[in-house]
Design a protein around this motif. Structure first.
Motif, PDB file in Angstrom:
ATOM      1  N   HIS A   1      -1.786 -11.096  -4.278  1.00  9.96           N
ATOM      2  CA  HIS A   1      -2.527 -10.038  -3.586  1.00  9.96           C
ATOM      3  C   HIS A   1      -4.039 -10.249  -3.701  1.00  9.96           C
ATOM      4  O   HIS A   1      -4.782  -9.343  -4.009  1.00  9.96           O
TER       5      HIS A   1
ATOM      6  N   PRO B   1      -3.678   4.275  -3.696  1.00 13.58           N
ATOM      7  CA  PRO B   1      -3.528   2.904  -3.189  1.00 13.58           C
ATOM      8  C   PRO B   1      -3.810   1.889  -4.287  1.00 13.58           C
ATOM      9  O   PRO B   1      -4.398   2.234  -5.324  1.00 13.58           O
TER      10      PRO B   1
ATOM     11  N   TYR C   1       2.559   1.850  -3.432  1.00 14.80           N
ATOM     12  CA  TYR C   1       1.647   2.467  -4.398  1.00 14.80           C
ATOM     13  C   TYR C   1       1.496   3.964  -4.132  1.00 14.80           C
ATOM     14  O   TYR C   1       1.555   4.784  -5.055  1.00 14.80           O
TER      15      TYR C   1
ATOM     16  N   HIS D   1       0.837  -1.201   0.000  1.00 16.44           N
ATOM     17  CA  HIS D   1       0.000   0.000   0.000  1.00 16.44           C
ATOM     18  C   HIS D   1       0.874   1.255   0.000  1.00 16.44           C
ATOM     19  O   HIS D   1       0.643   2.201  -0.753  1.00 16.44           O
TER      20      HIS D   1
END
Length: 279
Positions: free
Chosen positions: A159, A103, A96, A93
């Motif tokens: 993910h 996010p 990003y 997170h």
């Protein structure tokens, strides 16, 4: 704690992405990565060259990110980098946010009952397929289990990803799935329609159909063909992934279903030496 803003001195928001990346590199043991040379190193951790190689990009491209240079970093690259550095969800997170200012996309939520059926025995089966990539997906194509070769080929799978959303909503998929429209998109849409017919009350499938058609308008024409496909089994397809360094790899897509459940799919990608015929 600073009373002016309510944050402590060690708040991660005070750290630059460059500092985070250097820290994540330094904590990684090169010995844990197959193919990396470890003899004669003068420093601990991964080098910039190591990370670039593991993420499938040039050292110059990775170095640009670590220096804090702004660029059009794709979600696929950031996910490959997350996988190479073995980042936690919170660290991914932060990556990003630091790289592109937003996010990562929300992960699809696997169906509870199906996810519970992913056990150690099934994981051992996946691991036993190595070196062929293999994964387990639920009714709505959420990836709920995978082996290490699958993660190396498709880092996004680590993910809680969704196969169909990646195929239709990511730019990278159209480049990595060779002959995307005919060999992958149309059969996949037919599989979604088949699943919707057989599970009309599934909210997860209903959301999947809605999200794909809304997020990828050019797919509507294919959907309107009303083609219906069951799962592929032995079909020959081609991939062109970063880990293959520009080489097209033909694979046989083998689809299985555990006898104990109609909500799970097991898929194995068997690399084919014969290639795809021109006919």
């Amino acid at each position: 704690m600073d009373s002016r803003d309510g944050r402590g001195d060690d708040d991660p928001q005070d750290e630059s992405l460059s500092e985070l990346l250097r820290s994540w590199r330094s904590r990684s043991d090169p010995c844990a990565f197959a193919g990396l040379t470890v003899r004669g190193r003068r420093s601990i951790g991964l080098s910039q060259r190591d990370v670039a190689r593991l993420a499938g990009v040039s050292e110059r491209w990775y170095r640009s990110l670590e220096r804090g240079n702004e660029a059009n970093y794709s979600a696929d690259f950031l996910d490959r980098l997350s996988s190479a550095l073995r980042l936690s969800p919170a660290e991914r997170h932060a990556l990003y946010l630091g790289a592109i200012g937003r996010p990562p996309a929300l992960a699809a939520v696997p169906e509870t009952d199906a996810a519970a059926e992913m056990d150690d025995v099934l994981q051992q089966f996946l691991d036993g397929q190595s070196p062929n990539p293999a994964y387990v997906s639920d009714l709505a194509w959420n990836v709920i289990g995978y082996n290490e070769p699958l993660r190396e080929w498709f880092p996004w799978a680590a993910h809680q990803a969704n196969l169909m959303r990646w195929t239709f909503l990511s730019r990278e998929a159209r480049e990595q799935l060779v002959n995307w429209r005919e060999d992958w998109a149309r059969p996949y849409l037919g599989q979604i329609r088949y699943a919707r017919v057989h599970h009309p009350k599934s909210e997860a499938l209903r959301r999947l159909e809605r999200d794909i058609l809304a997020g990828s308008p050019d797919v509507q024409g294919m959907w309107d063909r009303r083609e219906v496909y069951e799962h592929v089994n032995g079909d020959l397809r081609r991939l062109k992934l970063p880990c293959h360094r520009g080489r097209e790899v033909p694979v046989r897509v083998i689809a299985l279903r555990p006898m104990r459940s109609d909500r799970l799919r097991v898929t194995v990608l068997m690399e084919s030496r014969r290639g795809v015929s021109s006919g």
